[in-house]
Design a protein around this motif. Structure first.
Motif, PDB file in Angstrom:
ATOM      1  N   VAL A 293       0.851  -1.193   0.000  1.00  0.00           N
ATOM      2  CA  VAL A 293       0.000   0.000   0.000  1.00  0.00           C
ATOM      3  C   VAL A 293       0.885   1.241   0.000  1.00  0.00           C
ATOM      4  N   ALA A 294       0.666   2.098  -0.984  1.00  0.00           N
ATOM      5  CA  ALA A 294       1.333   3.401  -0.997  1.00  0.00           C
ATOM      6  C   ALA A 294       0.364   4.399  -0.387  1.00  0.00           C
ATOM      7  N   HIS A 295       0.891   5.231   0.484  1.00  0.00           N
ATOM      8  CA  HIS A 295       0.069   6.193   1.224  1.00  0.00           C
ATOM      9  C   HIS A 295       0.817   7.511   1.243  1.00  0.00           C
ATOM     10  N   ASP A 296       0.132   8.605   0.951  1.00  0.00           N
ATOM     11  CA  ASP A 296       0.812   9.903   0.884  1.00  0.00           C
ATOM     12  C   ASP A 296       0.714  10.702   2.179  1.00  0.00           C
ATOM     13  N   GLY A 297       0.261  10.058   3.241  1.00  0.00           N
ATOM     14  CA  GLY A 297       0.122  10.750   4.519  1.00  0.00           C
ATOM     15  C   GLY A 297      -1.316  11.118   4.831  1.00  0.00           C
TER      16      GLY A 297
ATOM     17  N   ALA B 187      -3.965   9.924   2.304  1.00  0.00           N
ATOM     18  CA  ALA B 187      -4.825   8.994   1.579  1.00  0.00           C
ATOM     19  C   ALA B 187      -3.998   7.898   0.920  1.00  0.00           C
ATOM     20  N   GLU B 188      -4.633   6.770   0.740  1.00  0.00           N
ATOM     21  CA  GLU B 188      -4.013   5.656   0.031  1.00  0.00           C
ATOM     22  C   GLU B 188      -3.933   6.033  -1.447  1.00  0.00           C
ATOM     23  N   THR B 189      -2.770   5.822  -2.065  1.00  0.00           N
ATOM     24  CA  THR B 189      -2.631   6.168  -3.479  1.00  0.00           C
ATOM     25  C   THR B 189      -2.639   4.944  -4.387  1.00  0.00           C
ATOM     26  N   THR B 190      -2.062   3.838  -3.935  1.00  0.00           N
ATOM     27  CA  THR B 190      -2.121   2.588  -4.698  1.00  0.00           C
ATOM     28  C   THR B 190      -2.164   1.407  -3.743  1.00  0.00           C
TER      29      THR B 190
ATOM     30  N   GLU C 248      -7.345  -4.181   9.301  1.00  0.00           N
ATOM     31  CA  GLU C 248      -7.379  -3.539  10.617  1.00  0.00           C
ATOM     32  C   GLU C 248      -5.984  -3.097  11.043  1.00  0.00           C
ATOM     33  N   VAL C 249      -4.995  -3.930  10.773  1.00  0.00           N
ATOM     34  CA  VAL C 249      -3.611  -3.598  11.115  1.00  0.00           C
ATOM     35  C   VAL C 249      -3.167  -2.368  10.337  1.00  0.00           C
ATOM     36  N   LEU C 250      -3.490  -2.319   9.057  1.00  0.00           N
ATOM     37  CA  LEU C 250      -3.133  -1.161   8.239  1.00  0.00           C
ATOM     38  C   LEU C 250      -3.776   0.112   8.778  1.00  0.00           C
ATOM     39  N   ARG C 251      -5.069   0.039   9.066  1.00  0.00           N
ATOM     40  CA  ARG C 251      -5.763   1.225   9.624  1.00  0.00           C
ATOM     41  C   ARG C 251      -5.149   1.645  10.959  1.00  0.00           C
ATOM     42  N   ALA C 252      -4.848   0.667  11.801  1.00  0.00           N
ATOM     43  CA  ALA C 252      -4.259   0.981  13.103  1.00  0.00           C
ATOM     44  C   ALA C 252      -2.884   1.628  12.939  1.00  0.00           C
ATOM     45  N   TYR C 253      -2.097   1.139  12.012  1.00  0.00           N
ATOM     46  CA  TYR C 253      -0.773   1.720  11.783  1.00  0.00           C
ATOM     47  C   TYR C 253      -0.907   3.170  11.300  1.00  0.00           C
ATOM     48  N   LEU C 254      -1.793   3.392  10.359  1.00  0.00           N
ATOM     49  CA  LEU C 254      -1.959   4.734   9.790  1.00  0.00           C
ATOM     50  C   LEU C 254      -2.532   5.727  10.796  1.00  0.00           C
TER      51      LEU C 254
END
Length: 131
Positions: free
Chosen positions: A24-28, A30-33, A89-95
């Motif tokens: 997952v690429a994230h620009d800070g 929003a998710e970009t890819t 859930e892990v991704l959301r928690a990390y972000l």
């Protein structure tokens, strides 16, 4: 770029034998890819090389061998180990800087997950805190 090894929608229990990554690429803000990538079923050197080739900056994973973790860290990849749970859930928690919650700690990690996740939130390399 964030990578999570996945198995049946969850964080794969052991990175060293995981077959697939969620990238997952994230620009800070929003998710970009987002995509899934295969991992080679070979030694730690090829796995580390694959993660570097994919441009991974942060790896959220379950158990990981010391040799593989050392290779990843030495190549500049931030490793956040001993994580468990549904990958989304892990991704959301990390972000949202909530990965320190006990529900994401692998069983038997005795709070090490919380220390590592808090260190990541504070910008400290997690692998320096967790043995």
């Amino acid at each position: 770029v964030i990578a999570i090894p996945v198995w049946q929608g969850r964080v794969s229990p052991v990175l060293d034998v995981a077959g697939q990554l969620l990238i997952v690429a994230h620009d800070g803000s929003a998710e970009t890819t987002r995509r899934h990538e295969l991992l080679p079923d070979e030694g730690p050197e090829l796995r580390a090389q694959r993660l570097r080739t994919l441009g991974v900056q942060t790896l959220l994973c379950g158990a990981i061998s010391r040799p593989l973790e050392d290779l990843l860290v030495s190549s500049g990849i931030e490793v956040v180990p001993r994580i468990c749970g549904e990958a989304e859930e892990v991704l959301r928690a990390y972000l949202s800087a909530e990965l320190y919650e006990d529900r994401f700690a692998m069983p038997g990690c005795c709070g090490q997950n919380a220390a590592a996740a808090m260190a990541v939130a504070e910008g400290i390399t997690a692998s320096l805190l967790v043995e």
